[in-house]
Design an enzyme around this catalytic site. Structure first.
Site, PDB file in Angstrom:
ATOM      1  N   LYS A  26       7.477  24.204 -42.803  1.00  0.00           N
ATOM      2  CA  LYS A  26       6.794  24.847 -41.666  1.00  0.00           C
ATOM      3  C   LYS A  26       6.699  23.882 -40.479  1.00  0.00           C
ATOM      4  O   LYS A  26       6.815  24.279 -39.324  1.00  0.00           O
ATOM      5  CB  LYS A  26       5.414  25.358 -42.081  1.00  0.00           C
ATOM      6  CG  LYS A  26       5.542  26.608 -42.947  1.00  0.00           C
ATOM      7  CD  LYS A  26       4.243  27.179 -43.434  1.00  0.00           C
ATOM      8  CE  LYS A  26       4.556  28.406 -44.312  1.00  0.00           C
ATOM      9  NZ  LYS A  26       3.462  28.920 -45.076  1.00  0.00           N
ATOM     10  N   PHE A  46      -1.284  25.045 -40.227  1.00  0.00           N
ATOM     11  CA  PHE A  46      -1.757  25.017 -41.607  1.00  0.00           C
ATOM     12  C   PHE A  46      -0.693  25.697 -42.468  1.00  0.00           C
ATOM     13  O   PHE A  46       0.089  26.509 -41.977  1.00  0.00           O
ATOM     14  CB  PHE A  46      -3.074  25.797 -41.757  1.00  0.00           C
ATOM     15  CG  PHE A  46      -4.312  24.960 -41.537  1.00  0.00           C
ATOM     16  CD1 PHE A  46      -4.603  24.447 -40.295  1.00  0.00           C
ATOM     17  CD2 PHE A  46      -5.173  24.683 -42.590  1.00  0.00           C
ATOM     18  CE1 PHE A  46      -5.745  23.687 -40.081  1.00  0.00           C
ATOM     19  CE2 PHE A  46      -6.322  23.930 -42.403  1.00  0.00           C
ATOM     20  CZ  PHE A  46      -6.602  23.426 -41.146  1.00  0.00           C
ATOM     21  N   LYS A  98       8.454  25.302 -37.198  1.00  0.00           N
ATOM     22  CA  LYS A  98       7.528  25.752 -36.150  1.00  0.00           C
ATOM     23  C   LYS A  98       7.210  24.640 -35.146  1.00  0.00           C
ATOM     24  O   LYS A  98       6.292  24.754 -34.347  1.00  0.00           O
ATOM     25  CB  LYS A  98       6.265  26.310 -36.793  1.00  0.00           C
ATOM     26  CG  LYS A  98       6.614  27.491 -37.716  1.00  0.00           C
ATOM     27  CD  LYS A  98       5.429  28.144 -38.346  1.00  0.00           C
ATOM     28  CE  LYS A  98       5.896  29.149 -39.380  1.00  0.00           C
ATOM     29  NZ  LYS A  98       5.034  30.296 -39.517  1.00  0.00           N
ATOM     30  N   ASP A 145       0.873  38.611 -42.145  1.00  0.00           N
ATOM     31  CA  ASP A 145       2.315  38.503 -41.870  1.00  0.00           C
ATOM     32  C   ASP A 145       2.945  39.850 -41.558  1.00  0.00           C
ATOM     33  O   ASP A 145       4.027  39.915 -40.991  1.00  0.00           O
ATOM     34  CB  ASP A 145       3.026  37.861 -43.073  1.00  0.00           C
ATOM     35  CG  ASP A 145       2.688  36.374 -43.167  1.00  0.00           C
ATOM     36  OD1 ASP A 145       2.633  35.721 -42.106  1.00  0.00           O
ATOM     37  OD2 ASP A 145       2.452  35.877 -44.281  1.00  0.00           O
ATOM     38  N   PRO A 180       3.815  39.065 -34.980  1.00  0.00           N
ATOM     39  CA  PRO A 180       4.368  37.904 -34.245  1.00  0.00           C
ATOM     40  C   PRO A 180       3.994  36.606 -34.948  1.00  0.00           C
ATOM     41  O   PRO A 180       2.867  36.481 -35.443  1.00  0.00           O
ATOM     42  CB  PRO A 180       3.696  37.995 -32.873  1.00  0.00           C
ATOM     43  CG  PRO A 180       2.596  38.979 -32.993  1.00  0.00           C
ATOM     44  CD  PRO A 180       2.862  39.833 -34.195  1.00  0.00           C
ATOM     45  N   ASP A 181       4.940  35.674 -35.023  1.00  0.00           N
ATOM     46  CA  ASP A 181       4.639  34.364 -35.614  1.00  0.00           C
ATOM     47  C   ASP A 181       4.068  33.501 -34.479  1.00  0.00           C
ATOM     48  O   ASP A 181       4.809  32.918 -33.677  1.00  0.00           O
ATOM     49  CB  ASP A 181       5.907  33.741 -36.206  1.00  0.00           C
ATOM     50  CG  ASP A 181       5.589  32.463 -36.972  1.00  0.00           C
ATOM     51  OD1 ASP A 181       4.618  31.767 -36.585  1.00  0.00           O
ATOM     52  OD2 ASP A 181       6.281  32.168 -37.940  1.00  0.00           O
ATOM     53  N   ILE A 182       2.755  33.437 -34.416  1.00  0.00           N
ATOM     54  CA  ILE A 182       2.086  32.800 -33.269  1.00  0.00           C
ATOM     55  C   ILE A 182       2.402  31.308 -33.228  1.00  0.00           C
ATOM     56  O   ILE A 182       2.697  30.740 -32.177  1.00  0.00           O
ATOM     57  CB  ILE A 182       0.557  33.023 -33.336  1.00  0.00           C
ATOM     58  CG1 ILE A 182       0.242  34.503 -33.566  1.00  0.00           C
ATOM     59  CG2 ILE A 182      -0.114  32.515 -32.073  1.00  0.00           C
ATOM     60  CD1 ILE A 182      -1.205  34.792 -33.924  1.00  0.00           C
ATOM     61  N   LYS A 228      -7.203  59.741 -40.790  1.00  0.00           N
ATOM     62  CA  LYS A 228      -7.265  59.063 -42.088  1.00  0.00           C
ATOM     63  C   LYS A 228      -6.129  59.567 -42.996  1.00  0.00           C
ATOM     64  O   LYS A 228      -5.882  60.767 -43.067  1.00  0.00           O
ATOM     65  CB  LYS A 228      -8.629  59.371 -42.719  1.00  0.00           C
ATOM     66  CG  LYS A 228      -8.867  58.638 -43.997  1.00  0.00           C
ATOM     67  CD  LYS A 228     -10.233  58.992 -44.561  1.00  0.00           C
ATOM     68  CE  LYS A 228     -10.295  58.553 -46.001  1.00  0.00           C
ATOM     69  NZ  LYS A 228     -11.334  59.219 -46.752  1.00  0.00           N
ATOM     70  N   ASN A 279      -7.087  39.491 -45.366  1.00  0.00           N
ATOM     71  CA  ASN A 279      -7.047  38.472 -46.423  1.00  0.00           C
ATOM     72  C   ASN A 279      -8.434  37.845 -46.558  1.00  0.00           C
ATOM     73  O   ASN A 279      -9.373  38.222 -45.862  1.00  0.00           O
ATOM     74  CB  ASN A 279      -5.980  37.418 -46.124  1.00  0.00           C
ATOM     75  CG  ASN A 279      -6.248  36.736 -44.800  1.00  0.00           C
ATOM     76  OD1 ASN A 279      -7.252  36.059 -44.632  1.00  0.00           O
ATOM     77  ND2 ASN A 279      -5.365  36.938 -43.833  1.00  0.00           N
TER      78      ASN A 279
HETATM   79  O1  PMT Z   1     -11.071  30.566 -43.444  1.00  0.00           O
HETATM   80  P1  PMT Z   1     -11.433  29.841 -44.728  1.00  0.00           P
HETATM   81  O2  PMT Z   1     -12.051  30.777 -45.743  1.00  0.00           O
HETATM   82  O3  PMT Z   1     -12.244  28.601 -44.471  1.00  0.00           O
HETATM   83  O4  PMT Z   1     -10.070  29.358 -45.428  1.00  0.00           O
HETATM   84  C1  PMT Z   1      -9.301  28.363 -44.818  1.00  0.00           C
HETATM   85  C2  PMT Z   1      -7.799  28.701 -44.903  1.00  0.00           C
HETATM   86  C3  PMT Z   1      -7.340  28.661 -46.344  1.00  0.00           C
HETATM   87  C4  PMT Z   1      -7.516  30.076 -44.301  1.00  0.00           C
HETATM   88  C5  PMT Z   1      -7.074  27.611 -44.038  1.00  0.00           C
HETATM   89  O5  PMT Z   1      -7.377  26.340 -44.533  1.00  0.00           O
HETATM   90  C6  PMT Z   1      -5.569  27.811 -44.044  1.00  0.00           C
HETATM   91  O6  PMT Z   1      -4.852  27.355 -44.910  1.00  0.00           O
HETATM   92  N1  PMT Z   1      -5.070  28.519 -42.980  1.00  0.00           N
HETATM   93  C7  PMT Z   1      -3.677  28.952 -42.867  1.00  0.00           C
HETATM   94  C8  PMT Z   1      -3.508  30.210 -43.659  1.00  0.00           C
HETATM   95  C9  PMT Z   1      -2.130  30.811 -43.504  1.00  0.00           C
HETATM   96  O7  PMT Z   1      -2.025  31.906 -43.050  1.00  0.00           O
HETATM   97  O8  PMT Z   1      -1.147  30.039 -43.832  1.00  0.00           O
HETATM   98  P2  PMT Z   1       0.419  30.466 -43.701  1.00  0.00           P
HETATM   99  O9  PMT Z   1       1.117  29.468 -44.539  1.00  0.00           O
HETATM  100  O10 PMT Z   1       0.610  31.918 -44.013  1.00  0.00           O
HETATM  101  O11 PMT Z   1       0.736  30.258 -42.169  1.00  0.00           O
HETATM  102  C10 PMT Z   1       1.258  29.030 -41.675  1.00  0.00           C
HETATM  103  C11 PMT Z   1       0.756  28.762 -40.271  1.00  0.00           C
HETATM  104  O12 PMT Z   1       1.295  29.737 -39.391  1.00  0.00           O
HETATM  105  C12 PMT Z   1      -0.735  28.802 -40.106  1.00  0.00           C
HETATM  106  O13 PMT Z   1      -1.097  27.773 -39.200  1.00  0.00           O
HETATM  107  C13 PMT Z   1      -0.990  30.176 -39.503  1.00  0.00           C
HETATM  108  O14 PMT Z   1      -2.136  30.162 -38.650  1.00  0.00           O
HETATM  109  C14 PMT Z   1       0.273  30.403 -38.705  1.00  0.00           C
HETATM  110  N2  PMT Z   1       0.700  31.803 -38.601  1.00  0.00           N
HETATM  111  C15 PMT Z   1       0.998  32.549 -39.700  1.00  0.00           C
HETATM  112  C16 PMT Z   1       1.440  33.838 -39.564  1.00  0.00           C
HETATM  113  C17 PMT Z   1       1.601  34.363 -38.273  1.00  0.00           C
HETATM  114  N3  PMT Z   1       2.013  35.605 -38.084  1.00  0.00           N
HETATM  115  N4  PMT Z   1       1.328  33.620 -37.191  1.00  0.00           N
HETATM  116  C18 PMT Z   1       0.879  32.347 -37.338  1.00  0.00           C
HETATM  117  O15 PMT Z   1       0.629  31.651 -36.354  1.00  0.00           O
END
Ligand code: PMT
Length: 404
Positions: free
Chosen positions: A337, A323, A341, A279, A305-307, A289, A210
């Site tokens: 969330k 976030f 979480k 995700d 895994p959802d960390i 390839k 991403n």
């Molecule tokens: O890196 P930059 O270019 O500065 O951009 C910043 C940002 C937009 C990436 C940052 O501000 C941000 O929003 N980060 C979270 C991005 C994200 O993946 O959001 P989410 O809504 O998909 O995930 C929710 C939370 O679960 C996040 O804290 C993520 O770290 C966590 N997560 C998600 C998926 C996963 N498999 N495991 C996780 O722990």
């Protein structure tokens, strides 16, 4: 604070005028030193008018008698009178001079005579920025404890797009402000931060990822370190310089990030998950390839895994901040969330707009807390947003657990 502000010769020199104005506005006195090359880009009069002080343009005065005698030791006077030396923009040439201790103009002699904190805001063409010689000079300067305000990524005067654009004056002024009034409210804390994207391989040459640049997570790491914390940064693949005094664990995939995070949870007191974790991933990555075919082609992906959820399950009384990057229903999704979480706070980040969220130097967020607040934080540099997230996290911990 008395600040000696050096300006070296790059197209970004015009931004130094705005920076001088901001520093004055923040209550500092500013004594400006222009290199010869800087004077090709901006006139001393601009800075004299802004600071109300004579601008230094040469190592030796051109007059005669006493004036020449005093000018010969002027760099010592400037070194003694000022408490911080800032150079913005700092060109590749200037960094090389400082790194190697050359002293052939006013600014480089001032640098050697100066004993206080040094802040350097580089600006140059991105190939020059990435050149091994510049990287080595920066590493030398950082190892002396100098603060490097990383340049931004964007359109450069040379027509290229890339890293090398002078950081915004407000961001440089904020760094100076933090040095002028250091806050040590994270002394004794261990802050575990995730940053950047993950890359999920599809075959030996392709991957799923991403647009995360890591800037938000790195800004959080920098802010936490500046406030006294020991910082562990688990970083996906990014193009940012390694942070000094931050333990950085480099990972590539969501699984690697999960393992690195879970291994460090026990020692953390605050955990902030700013990474954009993929995700989905391909469970069995082909060794060869994948060949192009004229027919439609699909891959079956499995969830990663959802960390954050895993950390939420074992967090104990650690402060946990997640976030949520959303394109709509920001507060509702952040709240969902937060609950699912088991976070104390979720930073709601509206993404998809121009110049905010992914990749940009600035951000605008809503802090959704376990107390039920939804605190909007107006557009600002990611570093300023990082400080605000830390401020609100500490306030929240005080309110929830009575721990300062
Ligand atoms: O890196 P930059 O270019 O500065 O951009 C910043 C940002 C937009 C990436 C940052 O501000 C941000 O929003 N980060 C979270 C991005 C994200 O993946 O959001 P989410 O809504 O998909 O995930 C929710 C939370 O679960 C996040 O804290 C993520 O770290 C966590 N997560 C998600 C998926 C996963 N498999 N495991 C996780 O722990």
């Amino acid at each position: 604070m008395n600040i000696a502000m050096g300006v070296s010769g790059g197209i970004a020199a015009y931004k130094a005028a705005e920076l001088a104005r901001l520093l004055m506005e923040n209550g500092h006195t500013v004594e400006v030193v222009l290199t010869h090359a800087a004077q090709e880009f901006i006139r001393p009069l601009t800075f004299a008018a802004l600071t109300g002080r004579k601008v230094i343009t040469d190592l030796f005065a051109t007059g005669g008698g006493d004036e020449v005698l005093s000018s010969a030791i002027e760099h010592i006077r400037v070194a003694q009178d000022n408490e911080l030396l800032l150079v913005a923009p700092a060109t590749a040439d200037l960094l090389a001079k400082f790194a190697h201790g050359l002293a052939n103009d006013f600014l480089s002699t001032l640098y050697l005579a100066f004993r206080g904190p040094v802040v350097l805001a580089p600006a140059m063409n991105s190939n020059m920025w990435q050149h091994d010689a510049t990287r080595a000079n920066l590493a030398t300067l950082a190892s002396r404890g100098h603060t490097i305000v990383e340049p931004g990524v964007g359109h450069l005067a040379c027509g290229m797009v890339g890293a090398g654009r002078l950081a915004e004056p407000a961001q440089i002024a904020a760094v100076v402000q933090a040095l002028a009034h250091p806050r040590r409210d994270l002394d004794g804390e261990v802050v575990l931060i995730t940053a950047g994207p993950t890359q999920e391989p599809l075959d030996p040459v392709r991957f799923l990822s991403n647009r995360s640049s890591g800037k938000m997570g790195y800004a959080l790491a920098e802010a936490a370190r500046a406030r006294g914390a020991r910082v562990i940064l688990v970083s996906g693949p990014v193009e940012l310089a390694r942070l000094v005094d931050v333990e950085t664990v480099s990972v590539r995939t969501a699984r690697e990030m999960r393992d690195a995070v879970m291994a460090r949870v026990p020692e953390a007191t605050i955990i902030i998950k700013a990474a954009a974790v993929a995700d989905f991933h391909l469970e069995l990555v082909p060794q060869q390839k994948i060949k192009k075919t004229p027919a439609r082609f699909s891959l079956e992906l499995s969830p990663t895994p959802d960390i954050l959820a895993e950390v939420g399950a074992v967090r104990g009384d650690r402060l946990l901040i997640g976030f949520a990057a959303e394109t709509q229903d920001l507060v509702r999704e952040a709240r969902r969330k937060l609950e699912t979480k088991k976070c104390d706070m979720v930073v709601g980040n509206l993404v998809g707009g121009e110049g905010l969220g992914f990749e940009s130097d600035e951000n605008e967020v809503v802090l959704v807390t376990r107390r039920g607040d939804a605190i909007p934080v107006a557009r600002a540099s990611k570093r300023a947003i990082a400080d605000r997230i830390l401020d609100e996290s500490l306030k929240l911990r005080l309110a929830l657990h009575g721990v300062a």
